[in-house]
Design an enzyme around this catalytic site. Structure first.
Site, PDB file in Angstrom:
ATOM      1  N   ASP A 196       0.851  -1.205   0.000  1.00  0.00           N
ATOM      2  CA  ASP A 196       0.000   0.000   0.000  1.00  0.00           C
ATOM      3  C   ASP A 196       0.885   1.254   0.000  1.00  0.00           C
ATOM      4  O   ASP A 196       0.899   2.013   0.952  1.00  0.00           O
ATOM      5  CB  ASP A 196      -0.945  -0.009   1.222  1.00  0.00           C
ATOM      6  CG  ASP A 196      -0.227  -0.056   2.565  1.00  0.00           C
ATOM      7  OD1 ASP A 196       0.937  -0.540   2.635  1.00  0.00           O
ATOM      8  OD2 ASP A 196      -0.810   0.412   3.563  1.00  0.00           O
ATOM      9  N   HIS A 228       9.890  -0.530   8.636  1.00  0.00           N
ATOM     10  CA  HIS A 228       8.836  -1.545   8.766  1.00  0.00           C
ATOM     11  C   HIS A 228       8.877  -2.513   7.571  1.00  0.00           C
ATOM     12  O   HIS A 228       9.285  -3.665   7.697  1.00  0.00           O
ATOM     13  CB  HIS A 228       7.466  -0.881   8.846  1.00  0.00           C
ATOM     14  CG  HIS A 228       7.269  -0.014  10.039  1.00  0.00           C
ATOM     15  ND1 HIS A 228       7.424  -0.459  11.320  1.00  0.00           N
ATOM     16  CD2 HIS A 228       6.920   1.298  10.144  1.00  0.00           C
ATOM     17  CE1 HIS A 228       7.184   0.521  12.172  1.00  0.00           C
ATOM     18  NE2 HIS A 228       6.878   1.600  11.486  1.00  0.00           N
TER      19      HIS A 228
HETATM   20  C1  BDR Z   1       2.796  -0.515   8.617  1.00  0.00           C
HETATM   21  O1  BDR Z   1       1.678   0.352   8.427  1.00  0.00           O
HETATM   22  C2  BDR Z   1       1.879   1.153   7.299  1.00  0.00           C
HETATM   23  O2  BDR Z   1       1.594   2.467   7.598  1.00  0.00           O
HETATM   24  C3  BDR Z   1       3.316   1.008   6.906  1.00  0.00           C
HETATM   25  O3  BDR Z   1       3.481   1.115   5.507  1.00  0.00           O
HETATM   26  C4  BDR Z   1       3.685  -0.355   7.409  1.00  0.00           C
HETATM   27  O4  BDR Z   1       3.343  -1.348   6.465  1.00  0.00           O
HETATM   28  C5  BDR Z   1       3.470  -0.174   9.933  1.00  0.00           C
HETATM   29  O5  BDR Z   1       2.592  -0.394  10.989  1.00  0.00           O
HETATM   30 CA    CA Z   2       2.861  -0.741   4.124  1.00  0.00          CA
END
Ligand code: BDR
Ligand code: CA
Length: 320
Positions: free
Chosen positions: A10, A244
């Site tokens: 995303d 992340h």
């Molecule tokens: C996750 O949430 C999204 O905002 C980031 O892209 C990542 O995949 C972190 O909690």
């Molecule tokens: Ca993400």
């Protein structure tokens, strides 16, 4: 020997960091990018995937996925983290409209899995809606993948909290029903969770060095990292960006960077703990529970942060 990858995403600032990491890694062969709602609406995340593909010359096709969770309204986009355009509101230089492939993302996942049985690792770093749709449409898909590696979940390891509520991580919170389907399906799932991703931080100095060594991709990553770092600085006092989504990619390239724990995982669907991920550690004995007879999955409980940062920089620099 390379590992075939489907990247479900995303984009998303850290998603972009992960996508360019996959593209740069000689260990990975990116077969497809599938998009999902999450950091922005589906039109925006798909536009961003297409933008990254064009700007950085990626070969993989882009398939548009779900615009909302399986069975609840979509949460508001976290524009305070990823900006209105999902990429930190940096200008999308030279943007040209392009269309995704006609096939929906979940069908692309099914078809690629059937065409490459046992060979594909599905790396999913957004809400797990496309995976849930694939499982509903063709449950056998769970027997056809080499593995599923997600960025998601918060297991409270060493007292670490969630990021959208005290107990829930964003990707799981954005579609808890899909996440529970994914954890309870008979495919091997590894959750690279907040417990480790919040321990890996790209500092401003690290990003500057990446800009100097990793060519156009390094410059772009440094640019989009600045609003992301500003969010973490303002909220958590972190100097830099938590890694992340790229941490899930790093797990595929070099799992020895992580310590893991095995056990069935369930997701809380409703109430104040909506989206909380809970693992029944393998071998621990309890009375009857919702974890009984569920597949044993893997979560990450520790990470070699320096090693991961070095792997990312080395990979991006070598490809520049
Ligand atoms: C996750 O949430 C999204 O905002 C980031 O892209 C990542 O995949 C972190 O909690
Ligand atoms: Ca993400």
């Amino acid at each position: 020997m390379t590992t075939k990858i489907i990247f479900d995403t995303d984009p998303g600032i850290d998603d972009a960091m992960a996508l360019l990491f996959i593209a740069a890694s000689p260990a990975l062969d990116l077969l497809a990018v599938t998009t999902v709602h999450g950091n922005a609406d589906i039109d925006t995340t798909t536009r961003n995937a297409l933008y990254l593909k064009r700007r950085f010359g990626l070969d993989a096709p882009v398939f548009k996925g779900a615009d909302a969770p399986l069975s609840r309204p979509r949460n508001p986009s976290p524009t305070f983290v990823h900006g209105d355009n999902g990429l930190g509101d940096v200008e999308l230089t030279g943007h040209v409209d392009a269309a995704p492939e006609a096939k929906p993302a979940h069908q692309a996942i099914i078809d690629l899995a059937r065409a490459n049985p046992g060979e594909i690792v599905l790396v999913a770093v957004g809400p797990l809606t496309n995976l849930g749709l694939a499982l509903r449409a063709d449950p056998e898909v769970a027997t056809l993948l080499k593995g599923v590696v997600i960025m998601g979940g918060a297991f409270g390891v060493a007292g670490k909290p969630g990021n959208v509520t005290p107990v829930a991580e964003a990707n799981i919170h954005n579609d808890p029903e899909a996440a529970d389907l994914v954890f309870t399906a008979p495919w091997p799932v590894t959750a690279v969770s907040l417990d480790v991703t919040t321990q890996v931080v790209m500092s401003p100095a690290y990003m500057d060095a990446l800009e100097a060594s990793a060519g156009p991709a390094g410059a772009f990553l440094n640019e989009i990292s600045k609003p992301y770092a500003a969010f973490y600085g303002g909220r958590d006092g972190i100097i830099g960006c938590c890694v992340h989504d790229a941490a899930a990619v790093a797990f595929v390239i070099d799992p020895s960077l992580f310590q893991t724990r095995r056990g069935a995982v369930r997701v809380i669907p409703d109430g104040i703990a909506t989206g909380q991920t809970l693992q029944k550690v393998e071998g621990e004995l309890f009375g009857p529970s919702a974890w009984d007879d569920q597949p044993v999955q893997t979560i990450t409980v520790g990470v070699d942060a320096e090693g991961l940062l070095a792997l990312y920089a080395r990979t991006m620099t070598a490809r520049a």
